[in-house]
Motif scaffolding. Sequence first.
Motif, PDB file in Angstrom:
ATOM      1  N   ASN A 114      45.010  38.901  58.354  1.00 16.81           N
ATOM      2  CA  ASN A 114      44.283  39.936  57.614  1.00 16.81           C
ATOM      3  C   ASN A 114      42.905  40.202  58.209  1.00 16.81           C
ATOM      4  O   ASN A 114      42.266  41.210  57.873  1.00 16.81           O
ATOM      5  N   ARG A 198      45.483  42.981  51.602  1.00 13.95           N
ATOM      6  CA  ARG A 198      44.992  44.301  52.025  1.00 13.95           C
ATOM      7  C   ARG A 198      44.757  45.244  50.858  1.00 13.95           C
ATOM      8  O   ARG A 198      44.211  46.331  51.049  1.00 13.95           O
ATOM      9  N   LYS A 202      37.292  45.910  49.577  1.00 17.29           N
ATOM     10  CA  LYS A 202      36.283  45.303  50.435  1.00 17.29           C
ATOM     11  C   LYS A 202      34.933  45.218  49.738  1.00 17.29           C
ATOM     12  O   LYS A 202      34.112  44.356  50.055  1.00 17.29           O
ATOM     13  N   ASP A 203      34.725  46.131  48.779  1.00 19.10           N
ATOM     14  CA  ASP A 203      33.442  46.142  48.072  1.00 19.10           C
ATOM     15  C   ASP A 203      33.168  44.819  47.364  1.00 19.10           C
ATOM     16  O   ASP A 203      32.009  44.411  47.223  1.00 19.10           O
ATOM     17  N   TYR A 205      33.928  41.780  48.367  1.00 22.20           N
ATOM     18  CA  TYR A 205      33.411  40.819  49.329  1.00 22.20           C
ATOM     19  C   TYR A 205      31.985  41.170  49.752  1.00 22.20           C
ATOM     20  O   TYR A 205      31.150  40.279  49.936  1.00 22.20           O
ATOM     21  N   GLU A 206      31.720  42.470  49.906  1.00 19.03           N
ATOM     22  CA  GLU A 206      30.378  42.890  50.290  1.00 19.03           C
ATOM     23  C   GLU A 206      29.362  42.549  49.204  1.00 19.03           C
ATOM     24  O   GLU A 206      28.264  42.060  49.488  1.00 19.03           O
ATOM     25  N   THR A 223      39.425  36.061  46.313  1.00 20.76           N
ATOM     26  CA  THR A 223      40.755  36.150  46.925  1.00 20.76           C
ATOM     27  C   THR A 223      41.841  35.566  46.029  1.00 20.76           C
ATOM     28  O   THR A 223      42.844  36.234  45.737  1.00 20.76           O
TER      29      THR A 223
END
Length: 315
Positions: A114, A198, A202-203, A205-206, A223
């Motif tokens: 990933n 997937r 992503k936000d 993690y940011e 996760t």
Amino acid sequence: METVKSTEVTLTPEEKRRVRKKSWKESFTAYLVISPWLLGFFGLVIGPMIYSFYLSFTNYNMLTAPVWTGLSNYVKLFTNDPRFIQALKATFTFVVIAVPLKLAFSLFLALIFNAGKKGSGLFTTIYYIPSIIGGSVAIAVVWRQLFGRNGAVNSMLDSLGLSTISFFGEPNAAMSILVLLVVWQFGAPMIIFLAGLRQIPKDLYEAASVDGAGRIKQFFKITIPMLTPIIFFNLIMEMIGGFMTFTQAFLVTGGGPRDATLFYAVYLYEVAFEFLNMGYASAMAWVLLVIIGFFTLIIFKTSSLWVHYDSDGGK
């Protein structure tokens, strides 16, 4: 405030007849389309299941007519069949060890792929191949040759000056071989884990990085919780597959040594097709169904405690 009254459409008897006729034609067409599946389902699944349930209460050797014996097969299973108890023990041991290892290894590789490194797509395909061919007879035979007394593994150990191992003579070693073979077939759960990874925004993690959360904390706080529905699905599927494992044990170890790898499906096969005791084997099959259903029900009932869904209700 004026109230708007609903108006009902009144159909004439002729119009009602036409509507019923049209509805019947649509239903008939739908059933006609799925009729091959219905024939297969009732003829190849439901029918044999009902008949096997009847046979589980009989003494049937496939050469003479079944003789009704009541609950004798079930009583014998739990009171007078030590090999049945050994098969349960070996199967539970295998499931408890192999399923978690397979899921953990699948998730580990999914996390690596990933990351989106160059060539990850190619390697994902390559790593998926064992799941396609791993359960085949050919792979089981190759595995038996690899771990044989004069196989490649012992030859390598001997060349390194290490003691060789009797993989098929020691119960723990034989079980380890089968666990390793099944864990090696990690491709299917890996692909499912990869698809789940997937889908994680992503936000998240940011935002966690901005708050100072490291990779380990992100893994356990983002996760894993976001993947719990995927873990739940893979756990159910792998558990069911683990209880029904047959080819690997039957061809690689033959249930030995000393019945250490006599898995439930292997013993059921022996009773049915070697001893021709189809009534007893049918009882074993129904006990296995109850066992799998019981553990599946437990996982479903406890899923509310650890499975998190992306919905308002939190489930």
